[in-house]
Design a protein around this motif. Structure first.
Motif, short mmCIF file in Angstrom:
data_model
loop_
_atom_site.label_atom_id
_atom_site.label_comp_id
_atom_site.label_asym_id
_atom_site.label_seq_id
_atom_site.Cartn_x
_atom_site.Cartn_y
_atom_site.Cartn_z
N TRP A 126 42.41 47.60 40.08
CA TRP A 126 41.73 46.39 40.56
C TRP A 126 42.66 45.17 40.47
O TRP A 126 42.71 44.34 41.39
CB TRP A 126 40.47 46.15 39.74
CG TRP A 126 39.78 44.86 40.08
CD1 TRP A 126 38.93 44.63 41.14
CD2 TRP A 126 39.90 43.61 39.39
NE1 TRP A 126 38.52 43.32 41.13
CE2 TRP A 126 39.10 42.66 40.08
CE3 TRP A 126 40.61 43.20 38.27
CZ2 TRP A 126 38.99 41.34 39.67
CZ3 TRP A 126 40.51 41.88 37.86
CH2 TRP A 126 39.70 40.97 38.56
N THR A 130 43.89 42.82 43.45
CA THR A 130 43.60 41.40 43.33
C THR A 130 44.85 40.55 43.56
O THR A 130 44.80 39.52 44.24
CB THR A 130 43.01 41.09 41.94
OG1 THR A 130 41.76 41.81 41.80
CG2 THR A 130 42.74 39.60 41.78
N ASN A 134 45.26 37.85 46.45
CA ASN A 134 45.56 36.44 46.18
C ASN A 134 46.79 35.97 46.95
O ASN A 134 46.82 34.84 47.46
CB ASN A 134 45.76 36.23 44.68
CG ASN A 134 44.48 36.40 43.90
OD1 ASN A 134 43.39 36.38 44.46
ND2 ASN A 134 44.60 36.57 42.60
N TYR A 157 37.21 41.71 50.06
CA TYR A 157 37.62 41.84 48.65
C TYR A 157 36.41 41.74 47.72
O TYR A 157 36.31 42.51 46.75
CB TYR A 157 38.64 40.76 48.31
CG TYR A 157 38.97 40.67 46.85
CD1 TYR A 157 39.75 41.64 46.24
CD2 TYR A 157 38.49 39.61 46.08
CE1 TYR A 157 40.04 41.57 44.89
CE2 TYR A 157 38.77 39.53 44.73
CZ TYR A 157 39.55 40.51 44.14
OH TYR A 157 39.83 40.43 42.79
N THR A 161 35.06 44.66 45.09
CA THR A 161 34.82 44.42 43.67
C THR A 161 33.40 44.79 43.29
O THR A 161 33.16 45.43 42.26
CB THR A 161 35.09 42.95 43.33
OG1 THR A 161 36.46 42.62 43.64
CG2 THR A 161 34.85 42.67 41.86
#
Length: 206
Positions: A126, A130, A134, A157, A161
């Motif tokens: 994860w 991430t 970003n 995204y 999650t």
């Protein structure tokens, strides 16, 4: 569209991995075996702190780094963070870690990582997704007229999650991920009424 498909494929892969990894863990100790390969950290103090709640002497552990290595042992079950002494922290990435029974292998450097237990393996994947997300979002912010694509990528995204959290059903990592992008939230109106709002559309749920 390709980027959204990419996130969807990654989400599916991670959900399958998480399903395979999700097993009942016996009560026991968490043994964190760490590497800090940068020689400037030799002899420096490194901390294991709870991600939430007070960072008091009772729930913060610390050791010195020797020969590029450090270890923590605890029977506490929590979402934690591994941090270098703040005097020397610049350039080293703080590390999220699930403190759970088993041996957790961590590396603290400019890019830090954790693996070795079911939740930490899923957490590491994860975190990598991430970081890519970003970086992509930062690039989109630099360009004009990209709001629609920005919204689509970020929504994919968030969906990923949420799906990962839902697949886990319970546990420290489930609780952490579930709190990042809840489906709804409460809003107090000027007349004093409190309504439930869809977190994606900001519209009232009736």
């Amino acid at each position: 569209m390709k980027k959204i498909v990419f996130y969807t494929m990654v989400a599916a892969m991670l959900l399958m991995v998480a399903a395979c990894n999700k097993k009942d863990q016996p009560a026991g100790m968490c043994h964190i075996v760490g590497l800090a390969p940068n020689p400037t950290l030799e002899g420096k103090r490194i901390f294991l702190v709870p991600l939430t709640g007070p960072a008091t002497a009772e729930n913060v552990d610390s050791v010195e780094i020797h020969d590029g290595k450090f270890e923590f042992s605890t029977d506490t079950l929590m979402m934690g963070k591994i941090l270098i002494d703040y005097h020397y922290r610049y350039g080293f990435q703080p590390l999220l870690v699930v403190v759970e029974p088993g041996e957790v292998k961590v590396v603290v450097d400019s890019i830090s990582s954790a693996s070795g237990t079911p939740q930490n393996d899923s957490l590491q994947m994860w975190k990598e997704i991430t970081e890519r997300h970003n970086a992509q979002m930062m690039e989109l912010r630099k360009q004009d007229g990209m709001k629609a694509q920005w919204d689509s990528v970020h929504h994919a995204y968030k969906l990923y999650t949420r799906q990962l959290a839902a697949n886990m059903k319970e546990g420290v990592l489930h609780d952490f991920l579930s709190g990042l992008y809840p489906l709804t939230y409460k809003r107090k109106l000027s007349d004093g009424r409190i309504i439930t709002v869809n977190a994606d559309t900001n519209e009232e749920i009736k």
